[in-house]
Motif scaffolding. Structure first.
Motif, PDB file in Angstrom:
ATOM      1  N   GLY A 149      35.277  44.244 -18.379  1.00  0.00           N
ATOM      2  CA  GLY A 149      34.078  45.044 -18.142  1.00  0.00           C
ATOM      3  C   GLY A 149      34.329  46.094 -17.079  1.00  0.00           C
ATOM      4  O   GLY A 149      35.371  46.085 -16.406  1.00  0.00           O
ATOM      5  N   LYS A 150      33.391  46.987 -16.924  1.00  0.00           N
ATOM      6  CA  LYS A 150      33.501  48.025 -15.895  1.00  0.00           C
ATOM      7  C   LYS A 150      33.369  47.424 -14.501  1.00  0.00           C
ATOM      8  O   LYS A 150      33.841  47.987 -13.514  1.00  0.00           O
ATOM      9  N   ASP A 178      40.804  51.248 -19.462  1.00  0.00           N
ATOM     10  CA  ASP A 178      39.682  51.867 -18.738  1.00  0.00           C
ATOM     11  C   ASP A 178      38.589  50.882 -18.341  1.00  0.00           C
ATOM     12  O   ASP A 178      37.405  51.225 -18.262  1.00  0.00           O
ATOM     13  N   LYS A 179      38.973  49.649 -18.085  1.00  0.00           N
ATOM     14  CA  LYS A 179      38.042  48.669 -17.541  1.00  0.00           C
ATOM     15  C   LYS A 179      38.839  47.574 -16.839  1.00  0.00           C
ATOM     16  O   LYS A 179      40.072  47.624 -16.811  1.00  0.00           O
ATOM     17  N   ILE A 196      41.030  49.397  -9.190  1.00  0.00           N
ATOM     18  CA  ILE A 196      40.077  48.327  -8.871  1.00  0.00           C
ATOM     19  C   ILE A 196      39.510  48.607  -7.476  1.00  0.00           C
ATOM     20  O   ILE A 196      40.278  48.784  -6.523  1.00  0.00           O
ATOM     21  N   TYR A 197      38.196  48.660  -7.347  1.00  0.00           N
ATOM     22  CA  TYR A 197      37.564  48.795  -6.032  1.00  0.00           C
ATOM     23  C   TYR A 197      36.917  47.472  -5.665  1.00  0.00           C
ATOM     24  O   TYR A 197      36.080  46.939  -6.393  1.00  0.00           O
ATOM     25  N   ALA A 230      34.061  43.261  -8.142  1.00  0.00           N
ATOM     26  CA  ALA A 230      35.110  44.269  -8.294  1.00  0.00           C
ATOM     27  C   ALA A 230      34.632  45.287  -9.315  1.00  0.00           C
ATOM     28  O   ALA A 230      34.027  44.927 -10.325  1.00  0.00           O
ATOM     29  N   VAL A 231      34.913  46.584  -9.052  1.00  0.00           N
ATOM     30  CA  VAL A 231      34.409  47.666  -9.901  1.00  0.00           C
ATOM     31  C   VAL A 231      35.578  48.552 -10.355  1.00  0.00           C
ATOM     32  O   VAL A 231      36.483  48.842  -9.563  1.00  0.00           O
ATOM     33  N   TYR A 232      35.543  48.969 -11.619  1.00  0.00           N
ATOM     34  CA  TYR A 232      36.533  49.919 -12.125  1.00  0.00           C
ATOM     35  C   TYR A 232      36.128  51.340 -11.751  1.00  0.00           C
ATOM     36  O   TYR A 232      34.978  51.741 -11.960  1.00  0.00           O
TER      37      TYR A 232
END
Length: 453
Positions: free
Chosen positions: A13-14, A99-100, A45-46, A38-40
């Protein structure tokens, strides 16, 4: 061979939400606990206001530690699909993929198997059934890892053949108005197996493992099915419908001598030739003696978790579609406009009576489709229970007689019917058969060997 570790893809996931009830150590050495996200973003990875190419979390030296993942989808594309919070032992790894973000669990094979058995069926099943399932799940997994590693060695990287729905598939043929596809467990690029039914249903420690499930894995530790020196590709399905299907009728045109057509019974050995339409019709419309021909709720509950028990019929079933429902469904699922459906004609059946090829006749188009999973996907919003079915048509007097108003499918079994029949094996376990006898019944000619201690 020492016990291998398995790398399991859980969800993508995003953004990924996860939590650590106990302390885990991150890949950059931080002690972490509590709720995390965690975020894409732009190929990275952020997490905690930092940017990573890859992120991993390892438990402290406490074997009872686990992590939780939010919104894990189970039963992808099946009628019981839903999201839930899941718990896992071992290492959590987060990577960037297509992209995820993808969350991956790294765990020992034996711990993985304890979970698979608990996820695939109730851990309250008989010990002999659980032992049999431990051996076939281990066999399937080690066979798959051998194939995947061979591909990696041969190519320097893994060949990946992807469908939009994440199933590897055959080259498809549209010659002579035919569309023949088969779907198999795809070669994942960044992990060994996925966590859903497309590979083996794995839900970590979300569902408690009973002492019997632990005992079944421990008692068969390292054991696999072998045939002529090779680990068996040990397939299994929920309910064969009274007769086993053969491998080549569902997947690649390769015959495995231990995956052959025979009757699911020790008392009735004679199996009609279900590749003949008249025999298949009679077989499917009746209820022949078989291990999996049971209504015993105690036995069914061993094999079927609560979400599977939402389905009432296994051995024999019926599905009915109006003309409008069926023509719209086939158009949507195949992306081909057949117009009104005039007929569904069996062209080829396998050893269990399952359709390998089915001709769809419409007012605008006629096409023969296959193999079994393509047929099941085309004739259902998710998956038809099996491709072992016969068709009856109804007509309205006031309408055109060549256009049926309703199609009734009468069918047998649930799943592809190749290898172990879970409901049949549960009945065998209750009747006192040992796991070696169960495996010998469903994989004739195979032997059990221990690969590691």
């Amino acid at each position: 061979m020492t016990e291998p570790q398995i790398v399991v893809g859980i969800l993508s996931g995003k953004e990924i939400q996860f939590s650590f009830p106990d302390e885990f150590i991150s890949s950059d050495g931080m002690a972490i606990s509590g709720i995390q996200q965690a975020v894409y973003r732009k190929g990275k990875i952020y997490w905690q206001e930092k940017e990573y190419d890859e992120l991993s979390f390892i438990p402290r030296q406490n074997t009872s530690s686990f992590f939780e993942l939010q919104d894990v989808t189970i039963g992808i594309n099946f009628h019981w699909e839903r999201k839930e919070v899941q718990r896992f032992k071992g290492e959590l790894k987060i990577i960037v993929e297509d992209d995820k973000l993808t969350a991956i669990n790294i765990i020992s094979i034996e711990d993985y198997l304890t979970s698979v058995i608990s996820s695939e069926m109730s851990a309250t099943a008989s010990l002999e059934l659980l032992k049999a399932h431990a051996v076939i799940s281990r066999s399937w997994l080690l066979n798959k890892l051998r194939v995947v590693n061979k591909l990696r060695v041969e190519n320097g990287e893994l060949r990946v053949t992807m469908q939009p729905d994440n199933a590897a598939h055959s080259p498809l043929s549209t010659l002579n108005s035919q569309l023949i596809k088969w779907y198999d467990h795809e070669a994942h690029k960044n992990f060994d197996v996925c966590a859903d039914d497309h590979c083996q249903r794995y839900q970590g420690i979300t569902r408690a493992s009973t002492p019997q499930a632990v005992e079944a894995v421990s008692a068969t530790r390292g054991e696999v099915l072998m045939y002529e020196g090779k680990i068996c590709d040990a397939r299994f399905s929920k309910c064969c419908g009274g007769a086993f299907e053969e491998f080549q009728n569902c997947w690649e045109n390769v015959r495995h001598p231990y995956l052959i057509g025979q009757r699911d019974s020790q008392t009735e050995n004679k199996l009609p030739d279900l590749t003949v339409e008249a025999e298949a019709d009679k077989w499917i419309r009746t209820s022949p003696v078989a291990f999996c021909n049971t209504q015993d709720k105690k036995i069914l509950s061993q094999v079927l978790n609560n979400y599977d028990q939402e389905t009432a019929d296994f051995y024999r079933w019926k599905v009915s579609y109006s003309q409008e429902e069926l023509s719209e469904l086939i158009h949507k699922r195949s992306d081909i406009d057949f117009g009104k459906i005039i007929d569904l004609i069996p062209i080829e059946r396998g050893t269990s009576g399952r359709l390998v090829r089915l001709k769809i006749v419409g007012t605008l188009r006629t096409l023969t489709i296959g193999k079994e999973l393509e047929i099941r996907r085309t004739l259902s919003t998710s998956h038809l229970y099996s491709s072992a079915f016969v068709v009856d048509k109804e007509y309205k007097e006031e309408e055109e007689q060549e256009i049926p108003s309703r199609f009734i499918l009468t069918g047998a079994g649930w799943g592809h019917g190749v290898g172990l029949c879970q409901i049949g094996a549960a009945v065998m376990g209750e009747q006192g058969y040992k796991y070696e006898e169960i495996l010998s019944h469903y994989y004739p000619g195979s032997t059990i060997e221990r690969q590691y201690k």
